[in-house]
Enzyme design. Structure first.
Site, mmCIF file in Angstrom:
data_model
loop_
_atom_site.group_PDB
_atom_site.id
_atom_site.type_symbol
_atom_site.label_atom_id
_atom_site.label_comp_id
_atom_site.label_asym_id
_atom_site.label_seq_id
_atom_site.Cartn_x
_atom_site.Cartn_y
_atom_site.Cartn_z
ATOM 1 C CD GLU A 1 -2.880 -1.329 2.266
ATOM 2 O OE1 GLU A 1 -4.118 -1.290 2.147
ATOM 3 O OE2 GLU A 1 -2.290 -1.542 3.349
ATOM 4 C CD GLU B 1 -3.322 -6.664 3.643
ATOM 5 O OE1 GLU B 1 -2.616 -5.647 3.750
ATOM 6 O OE2 GLU B 1 -3.464 -7.293 2.562
#
Length: 700
Positions: A117, A137
Site C-alpha cells: 500500500e 491480509e
C-alpha cells in the site's frame, strides 16, 4: 554519474526511518529489522519525512527504499491484536500520495500488505528483478486497511485486483510489470535507477492512483466472480468481502472507498475468524520452538539418499532437489528406478508446461538428482530417507542393511505413516541416529512434515530434522511414537465415526458434502479415494489379529477393496469416476444398506449438523488422548498438523483452538445426544471428560 548533491543538513535521522536530504532527490530509508514492518515508529517516521520534503525547497523529489534484504514486508506482528496507534497507515499513505513532489518506491524483496500500500501511494515504482508485491491480509482474516482495495483496481483493473486481493497471492516483478504495478524493472542499481526515475518526474503532472477512475465491470460478471471467490474460500469471510470492496473502486471516490475499506477492516479485525487465523499464524512459528531442543546444533546435511522411487519417494526427491540438496535415489532394480526417474521428470515437465518453472531451472534441478540400483551408493550420504512398502519387516530389514552401509553419524529416517519408529530403529546398532520424517503426499507440495522421535533419538537428530524442514520450507511438528502419530491417528478415529454414520443412515456424498460445508477441501470418503483404499486396507489387515472383538467395526471399505475398488486409480472406490468426476454409486449404496441390516440398525436421515458435530468431536476427543499421552507437548502442535496435513479450515484455527472458542463441553454434549442410541460408537476419553467438567481450556 552523480545523481544528487548533499545538502548542508539532514533530518529524521533518529528511529527506524532516515531522511537523507540530498538535492534534487532525497532518500527516505526505512530500517526496521528484520522485515521493515510498519510499526508505529515507522509510520511516524515516514509521515515526518514526507512533511520535511514538502517544506524543503531544495528537495524536488524523493525515493522510499528499505535497508536489508526486503522492502516493507507487512505489519508489525508485535502489534497484532492491539489497538492501533497514531499515525494510522491510511493517513501515512494518503500523505505520500498527496505530496506535491514526486515520490518513487524502490522495491526489493517483498512489498506485502502495508508495504504494497505504501508503494501504491507513491507516484512511481521501480522493482528489483527479484521483488514481489502482495496484499495477503485475507490470510489473517482481514482486508487491506490502507487503500489497497481502492488504489490497486485503479491501476490494474477490477478483475486482476479482485484476484490478487481475494487470494492474497504475491506477484513477481515480471508479472507486476505486465499488470502495471511496476513502472520499471531495475538493472544492478535499484536505488540509482529509482532516483533517476524520480528526477524524470520532476515538473511533470504526477499520477496519483486515488485520482484515477477504475473501469466498471458487468454486474452479472461481477456477481459471478464474487460468488466464485466465496465458493473457493470454503467459509472464510475475508476473501469475499475483499472482492466486494474492490468493486467499489469503480463506484466511489477514493476517500469514500477507503472509509468503507477501513470500516470492513476494523469489523473483521475483531472477528472470530481473524482471531483463529492469527492463532494459526503464530502457531506455525511457535511449532518449530521445541522444548528441550533449544540451542542444540543440527548435524550438517547436504547429501541426501532416498530409498524407493514410488510416488512418495519421487515427491521427496523433488522437494530436496528444489531446496538445493544433492539427492541420490536408489531402487531394487533398473525397471523400478527408471519408473521413478520418469515420475520425477514428469513433475518438472508439468511445472514448465504451466509456466511455473523455467527450463533452465528444471535442468538444474534434474541434474541435482542421481540414480542407482542397490544401497551401496548411499555410503557417503548425510541423511537417508526410506520410502518403501509399509511393512514392518521390510523396513527393519532395510535399516539393518543401511546400518552396515551408511557412514557413522549420518541420520537414518523412515517415512512410515503408522509403524513404530522405535521398533525400526532397534534393527540398527545406532538407534540414536534414527528418526521418523513423515512427509505428506504429494511430498513436494504439502507443507507439513511430522518429525517422529523415539525414546532413543538424539537431540541433535531432532534438531537436524527441524533444520532440514526449514530449508525445505516445510512446517515441522515434532511428536513421539504411537500408531499413526498425530495426523493419521486422528484421521483413523474420525474416519471411523464417518463410517458409523454410514451404517446409521448417511451416504458417502452426504458426509463429504457436510464436511466440505464445514470448510474441509474434501470430505473423508473423497480423500480415501484419492489416497487409495488399499493403503488403509493393508493396515486394517495388519491390525486385525489384535482388534478388540467388542469394537464396533464397519466392513464396507473392506468389501470395496475385495471388489477391486481402490479409489481414483482404479476408477471406483467410495464413488465411481467418469471423466475425472466423482459420482455416487448404487453399488456402494447397496453395500452400506446391507451393512446396516447386518448390524440390525434402522436407517434414518442424518442431518448436516449431526455429521459435522460427530466428526468434529471425534477429532477433538482423539486430540485430547494424544495430549494426555504426551505424544506432543502442546495443543498448537495438533492444530498445525490438522490444518496443514488434513485441510482443517485455518479460519477456524485448528480443532483445539476452536474447541476453546465454542466450549469444549458443548462439543462433547452434542455428540452424547446420540451416544448409546445406535451402538457403542462413541466413547469419550477421560482427558476430554475432565477438561469439559472443569471448564478447562487448551489455550489460556
Amino acid at each position: 554519474m552523480t545523481l544528487s548533491t548533499p545538502l548542508t543538513s539532514t533530518s529524521c535521522t533518529d528511529g527506524p526511518v532516515r531522511l537523507v536530504a540530498t538535492a534534487p532527490v532525497a532518500l527516505i530509508e526505512i530500517d526496521n529489522p528484520p522485515v521493515n514492518a510498519t510499526s508505529q515508529a515507522v509510520r511516524a517516521g515516514l509521515l515526518d519525512a514526507i512533511q520535511e520534503i514538502e517544506r524543503n525547497p531544495q528537495i524536488q523529489a524523493a525515493v522510499i527504499a528499505c535497508a536489508g534484504r526486503t522492502f516493507v514486508a507487512g505489519a508489525d506482528i508485535r502489534e497484532f491484536g492491539q489497538p492501533p496507534r497514531e499515525p494510522h497507515l491510511p493517513d501515512v499513505v494518503n500523505a505520500i500520495e498527496a505530496c506535491s513532489k514526486p515520490v518513487v518506491a524502490a522495491v526489493q524483496g517483498t512489498a506485502l500488505g502495508g508495504g504494497c500500500e505504501i508503494a501504491l501511494a507513491c507516484h512511481g515504482r521501480v522493482l528489483d528483478p527479484g521483488a514481489q508485491f502482495g496484499l495477503p491480509e485475507v490470510k489473517l482474516g482481514l482486508v487491506p486497511g490502507a487503500g489497497g482495495t481502492q488504489r490497486l483496481p485503479r491501476l490494474v483493473g477490477l478483475e486482476a485486483a479482485m484476484d490478487l486481493v481475494s487470494s492474497g497471492r504475491s506477484v513477481k516483478a515480471d508479472e507486476a510489470l505486465r499488470l502495471g504495478l511496476a513502472d520499471r524493472i531495475s538493472g544492478d542499481d535499484l536505488r540509482g535507477d529509482a532516483m533517476a526515475f524520480a528526477r524524470e518526474l520532476v515538473g511533470r503532472p504526477l499520477r496519483r492512483l486515488g485520482e484515477l477512475s477504475a473501469a466498471g465491470m458487468d454486474p452479472e460478471a461481477a456477481a459471478r466472480k464474487v460468488a466464485d471467490i466465496r465458493r473457493k474460500a470454503r467459509g472464510a469471510e475475508a476473501p469475499g468481502r475483499a472482492a466486494e470492496l474492490v468493486l467499489l473502486a469503480a463506484e466511489l471516490p477514493l476517500a469514500e472507498g477507503m472509509a468503507r475499506e477501513r470500516e470492513t477492516f476494523l469489523e473483521l479485525r475483531s472477528s472470530d475468524q481473524a482471531a483463529a487465523l492469527r492463532h494459526a499464524f503464530f502457531a506455525e512459528r511457535e511449532v518449530t520452538r521445541v522444548p528441550g531442543i533449544e540451542g542444540v546444533e543440527p548435524r550438517p546435511v547436504q547429501k541426501i539418499g532416498i530409498v524407493g522411487a514410488g510416488t512418495m519417494g519421487s515427491g521427496i526427491a523433488v522437494a530436496f532437489a528444489d531446496a538445493g540438496f544433492d539427492v541420490k535415489v536408489v531402487e531394487t532394480d533398473a525397471q523400478a528406478l527408471a519408473a521413478g526417474r520418469a515420475r520425477i521428470a514428469d513433475v518438472y515437465e508439468r511445472q514448465v508446461a504451466s509456466g511455473r518453472l523455467a527450463e533452465a531451472v528444471r535442468d538444474e534441478r534434474l541434474t541435482a538428482v542421481s540414480y542407482d540400483v542397490g544401497l551401496a551408493g548411499l555410503a557417503d550420504r548425510d541423511l537417508v530417507i526410506e520410502a518403501v512398502f509399509e511393512d514392518m519387516e521390510v523396513k527393519r530389514t532395510l535399516f539393518r542393511d543401511l546400518d552396515r552401509i551408511v557412514r557413522p553419524g549420518a541420520v537414518l529416517a523412515t517415512n512410515t505413516s503408522y509403524l513404530d519408529v522405535g521398533a525400526i530403529a532397534q534393527a540398527t546398532s545406532r538407534p540414536a541416529d534414527v528418526v521418523g520424517l513423515h512427509f505428506f503426499s504429494p511430498a513436494n507440495v504439502m507443507k507439513l512434515v511430522e518429525i517422529v522421535r523415539t525414546d532413543a533419538t538424539a537431540a541433535d537428530v531432532v534438531a537436524t530434522g527441524l533444520a532440514v524442514a526449514k530449508r525445505l520450507r516445510k512446517i515441522p511438528v515434532v511428536c513421539r511414537v504411537c500408531e499413526g502419530f498425530v495426523g493419521n491417528r486422528i484421521l483413523t478415529r474420525y474416519r471411523q465415526q464417518a463410517e458409523y454414520l454410514l451404517e446409521e443412515g448417511a451416504l458417502p456424498h452426504e458426509v463429504d458434502a457436510a464436511m466440505e460445508a464445514f470448510g474441509f477441501p474434501m470430505g473423508p470418503f473423497a480423500v480415501s479415494d484419492l489416497a487409495g483404499l488399499d493403503i488403509s486396507w493393508a493396515r486394517r489387515k495388519r491390525l486385525a489379529p489384535t482388534r478388540d472383538p467388542r469394537e464396533r467395526y464397519v466392513d464396507v471399505a473392506d468389501r470395496l477393496c475385495e471388489a477391486g475398488r481402490f479409489g481414483r486409480k482404479t476408477g471406483a472406490g467410495w464413488y465411481r469416476y467418469e471423466g475425472g468426476r466423482r459420482e455416487p454409486d448404487p453399488f456402494v449404496t447397496e453395500l452400506i444398506e446391507d451393512a446396516s441390516r447386518r448390524r440390525g440398525l434402522t436407517r434414518h436421515p442424518v442431518s448436516v449438523e449431526e455429521i459435522q458435530a460427530r466428526i468434529r468431536a471425534a477429532i477433538v476427543n482423539e486430540a485430547c488422548k494424544i495430549l494426555d499421552e504426551r505424544i506432543v507437548e502442546r495443543p498448537l502442535d495438533i492444530d498445525v498438523v490438522m490444518m496443514h496435513g488434513y485441510g482443517y479450515p485455518a479460519w477456524r484455527g485448528g480443532p483445539l483452538f476452536e474447541a476453546d472458542r465454542v466450549g469444549l463441553k458443548a462439543i462433547l454434549d452434542k455428540v452424547n445426544e446420540r451416544a448409546g442410541r445406535d451402538g457403542p460408537g462413541w466413547e469419550p476419553a477421560e482427558g476430554l471428560v475432565s477438561r469439559a467438567a472443569s471448564g478447562g481450556r487448551f489455550y489460556s
